[in-house]
Motif scaffolding. Structure first.
Motif, PDB file in Angstrom:
ATOM      1  N   ASP A  27       0.507  -3.419   3.207  1.00 15.75           N
ATOM      2  CA  ASP A  27       1.893  -3.543   3.653  1.00 15.75           C
ATOM      3  C   ASP A  27       2.613  -4.520   2.729  1.00 15.75           C
ATOM      4  O   ASP A  27       2.609  -5.725   2.941  1.00 15.75           O
ATOM      5  N   THR A  28       3.235  -3.991   1.688  1.00 17.81           N
ATOM      6  CA  THR A  28       3.846  -4.814   0.644  1.00 17.81           C
ATOM      7  C   THR A  28       5.282  -5.198   0.984  1.00 17.81           C
ATOM      8  O   THR A  28       5.932  -4.554   1.806  1.00 17.81           O
ATOM      9  N   GLN A  29       5.749  -6.232   0.313  1.00 10.93           N
ATOM     10  CA  GLN A  29       7.133  -6.687   0.423  1.00 10.93           C
ATOM     11  C   GLN A  29       7.626  -7.065  -0.971  1.00 10.93           C
ATOM     12  O   GLN A  29       6.858  -7.563  -1.787  1.00 10.93           O
ATOM     13  N   SER A  87       7.672  -0.650  -0.937  1.00 16.15           N
ATOM     14  CA  SER A  87       8.996  -1.253  -0.910  1.00 16.15           C
ATOM     15  C   SER A  87       9.849  -0.780  -2.088  1.00 16.15           C
ATOM     16  O   SER A  87       9.323  -0.439  -3.140  1.00 16.15           O
ATOM     17  N   ASP A 146      10.977  -4.535   2.953  1.00 15.25           N
ATOM     18  CA  ASP A 146       9.663  -4.304   3.542  1.00 15.25           C
ATOM     19  C   ASP A 146       9.662  -2.866   4.041  1.00 15.25           C
ATOM     20  O   ASP A 146      10.202  -2.579   5.096  1.00 15.25           O
ATOM     21  N   ASP A 147       9.109  -1.961   3.254  1.00 16.10           N
ATOM     22  CA  ASP A 147       8.856  -0.570   3.660  1.00 16.10           C
ATOM     23  C   ASP A 147      10.003   0.416   3.477  1.00 16.10           C
ATOM     24  O   ASP A 147      10.014   1.455   4.131  1.00 16.10           O
ATOM     25  N   SER A 169       2.790  -9.650   0.659  1.00 19.09           N
ATOM     26  CA  SER A 169       2.477  -8.725   1.744  1.00 19.09           C
ATOM     27  C   SER A 169       3.030  -9.267   3.060  1.00 19.09           C
ATOM     28  O   SER A 169       3.333 -10.444   3.185  1.00 19.09           O
ATOM     29  N   PHE A 170       3.174  -8.383   4.021  1.00 19.09           N
ATOM     30  CA  PHE A 170       3.693  -8.737   5.345  1.00 19.09           C
ATOM     31  C   PHE A 170       2.711  -9.692   6.017  1.00 19.09           C
ATOM     32  O   PHE A 170       1.511  -9.488   5.929  1.00 19.09           O
ATOM     33  N   GLY A 213      10.096 -13.027   3.683  1.00 18.61           N
ATOM     34  CA  GLY A 213      11.118 -12.090   4.113  1.00 18.61           C
ATOM     35  C   GLY A 213      12.447 -12.382   3.471  1.00 18.61           C
ATOM     36  O   GLY A 213      12.535 -12.768   2.318  1.00 18.61           O
TER      37      GLY A 213
END
Length: 187
Positions: free
Chosen positions: A88-90, A113, A105-106, A131-132, A136
């Motif tokens: 889960d990348t950011q 992303s 994010d997503d 990553s999450f 943010g």
């Protein structure tokens, strides 16, 4: 739209000056965990262009990359993949003052992303990948979760970065005048 952004980022011809690249590919070099230690990937000149970034995010790791825009540009930043695919990348785009301009994010396919910004001003910018649930839109990535523990997500990734440089207003006038002159000559 994000499918188009992904295709543009991956298929555009390279046009980045001053980057330490292997062909159209920049390979991440550690330690690049902060804005101060970010890998410089190059300057987008008058024609714009694209570059692919290849990297690995380890436990508690953040990867940062710096680039410059010589002129205003439309910027497409799209993650093309992560292994394992469940990562889960950011992404963050940060200006030279350390202000977060954009966070995602997503927005790409699955948990990937993507960021698209029109008419981004000339200057130096930073890309952050983590990553999450790191940072943010309110704080720079630091590789830590909300409780202060290192994020344990590890993944390899590919990012496409493309910039379409926006001509200066004076250049548009010259193009228009050139069209008028060319049109008058044909008669």
């Amino acid at each position: 739209m994000h499918g188009i952004a992904m295709a543009v980022a991956l298929s555009a011809a390279a046009g980045v000056a001053g980057a330490q690249t292997i062909g159209d590919l920049f390979v991440e070099v550690e330690s690049n965990d902060t804005l101060a230690t970010a890998n410089f990937i190059g300057t987008f000149e008058a024609d714009g262009g694209a570059i692919a970034i290849d990297g690995f995010k380890g436990i508690g790791d953040v990867d940062s990359f710096e680039f410059a825009l010589a002129q205003n540009a439309t910027l497409v930043l799209a993650q093309a993949g992560a292994v394992p695919i469940s990562s889960d990348t950011q992404l963050q785009l940060v200006d030279s003052a350390g202000t977060i301009i954009e966070f995602d994010d997503d927005d790409g396919p699955g948990l990937l992303s993507a960021i698209v910004i029109e008419n981004l001003a000339a200057g130096n910018y930073f890309i952050g990948i983590s990553s999450f649930p790191d940072g943010g839109s309110t704080s720079l990535f630091d590789g830590l979760d909300d409780a202060g523990a290192p994020l344990d997500d590890e993944f390899s990734y590919k990012i496409g970065l493309a910039a379409n440089v926006v001509p200066a207003p004076g250049a548009l006038v010259l193009v228009g005048l050139g069209g008028i002159v060319a049109g008058r000559r044909r008669r």
